[in-house]
Design an enzyme around this catalytic site. Sequence first.
Site, PDB file in Angstrom:
ATOM      1  N   GLY A   1       0.805  -1.209   0.000  1.00 16.46           N
ATOM      2  CA  GLY A   1       0.000   0.000   0.000  1.00 16.46           C
ATOM      3  C   GLY A   1       0.840   1.261   0.000  1.00 16.46           C
ATOM      4  CB  SER A   2       0.077   4.621   1.372  1.00 17.53           C
ATOM      5  OG  SER A   2      -1.165   4.731   0.699  1.00 17.53           O
ATOM      6  CB  THR A   3       4.464   1.511   3.404  1.00 14.97           C
ATOM      7  OG1 THR A   3       4.209   0.290   2.697  1.00 14.97           O
ATOM      8  CG2 THR A   3       3.577   1.585   4.648  1.00 14.97           C
ATOM      9  CB  VAL A   4       5.725   1.338  -1.993  1.00 19.41           C
ATOM     10  CG1 VAL A   4       5.829  -0.009  -1.318  1.00 19.41           C
ATOM     11  CG2 VAL A   4       4.435   1.454  -2.755  1.00 19.41           C
TER      12      VAL A   4
END
Length: 579
Positions: free
Chosen positions: A291-294
């Site tokens: 998800g948004s952690t990348v």
Amino acid sequence: MINLDGALYPWRFRLVIAVLLGMVGVIAWRIVDLHVFDHDFLKAHGDARSVRHIPIPAHRGLITDRNGEPLAVSTPVITLWGNPKELMRQRQQWPALAAALGQDAEVLSRRLQQNAGREFLYLARGLTPEQGDAVLAHKIPGVYSLEEFRRFYPAGEVTAHMVGFTDIDDQGREGVELAFEQWLAGVPGQREVLKDRRGRLIKDVGVARNAKPGRELALSIDLRLQYLAHRELRNALVENKAKAGSLVILDVQTGEVLAMVNHPTYNPNNKRNLQPQAMRNRALIDVFEPGSTVKPISMLAALQSGRWQPTDTVEVYPHSLRIGRFTIRDVSRGGGPVLDLAGILIRSSNVGISKIAFDIGGESIYRVMQQVGLGQDTGLGFPGEQVGNLPNHRKWPQAETATLSYGYGLSVTAMQLVHAYATIANNGRMVPLSLARVDQPANSTQVVPEEVAKTVQGMLQQVVEAPGGAHRAQVPGYHVAGKSGTARKTSAGSKGYQQNAYRSLFAGFGPASAPRLAAVVVIDEPGGEGYYGGLVSAPVFSKVMAGALRLMNIAPDNLPPPLPEQQQAGALPGNGGRG
């Protein structure tokens, strides 16, 4: 009739006599040769019928944490075995033997009768010396003992997934015990004894070969941080009614794994009711869409391309973007219709990062993700570790480019994700990971330009500290940086995603001014009031990072400025008061 062959053919008689005398001479010479010259032959055959070699067990090497705290210790135990052929003549003592062993008399009787033709049968293994001596005190013919070693794990379930365990034969079966089997396993010795034809000991000749113990192994983990991470992750799962979770802490500069915990867990000292799902080291085995952690990694690719600067802006209004039959939407619509690059990370804008990805191309993002270790072998050599999947296309369609930029369409492990953040925190230099304590840091590799990595560090600090950011990740007294993420879980065995099933994530590092520690928190299927990473996982990161920075004696970088001298004096107890 008279036989005259001897008279008529005297040479035949002499020949027979000569052959017989020759045979007697050969036998006599062989007797003299065996007793005088070649006496080793008789000795070897005699020894083969009386000399026996009893194995001397060798204990496995001690496993400790980086500070010498024991994590796996070998303790001596007694194994009792029996000779069923001898025990068949001692039927009247079977009930007493069963009682001493704590076994059912009928079950023991059935086992002995089924193995009546054998000369070896395990009666009980892994007894304490006191228990073994209590059975041997009955002096039942046919019952013998062996000294062995059993593994004991002082930290129990706290280090279970990392340390692993051994089987009943003291061989590694999980975790570090299996990965470092050749290093930890000792070499058994031999003791030479003389026994009669009934197997009774006549003489103890001595040690033929000394046992060689296994070598000691100091792991990279700090047991204090391991306990801290274990406690906070467990509390978070209970509070959020979650299914499972993982937490990993890395040393940014050395690549050492300082803590790695998973829930559910198990007690390696008692494996009677062991559940397979509790044995999984989820931090290294479970793969998921991050998800948004990348998004910070996609931002690295944008800055590295030279086409984007931190001050550039992207129009995100109306916070949705149509691509064919798919629509990309922003969960948060704050921050206005236009966001700069830091604002895209603060607001976690899928639309903003997708437009940047269209400009630089999916290949650029793929290449940077590969450089920081996503979808790549970590080199730890941990049993069962997964590599994940980082897709590559000859031609990148818009849909695949967009989803890759905000963390879908790829699969990673928690260890890979924390390694990527440690690389950002280390100014773009990747250090090899290690489960063993590192005395001489390995050579690092510059995989991202230093200035680009430092720029993203500043953006991630704003993500935590700016209004509307992941403020629950803040650590009192320290500047920290990081990014939350929330990913829907895929359906097992079919395409698409599950309804109302999410993973909540937070990845970050601290202190932001001079990063030392990187951590990733993954919570699987929270069932409480919320499921967003900034709501569920960020508080866990805050508590663990706060405790870890203090335990590691890392100086705070966000203390309030000291008061002026007059104010300090006025603040002293009793100054200016009336009593």
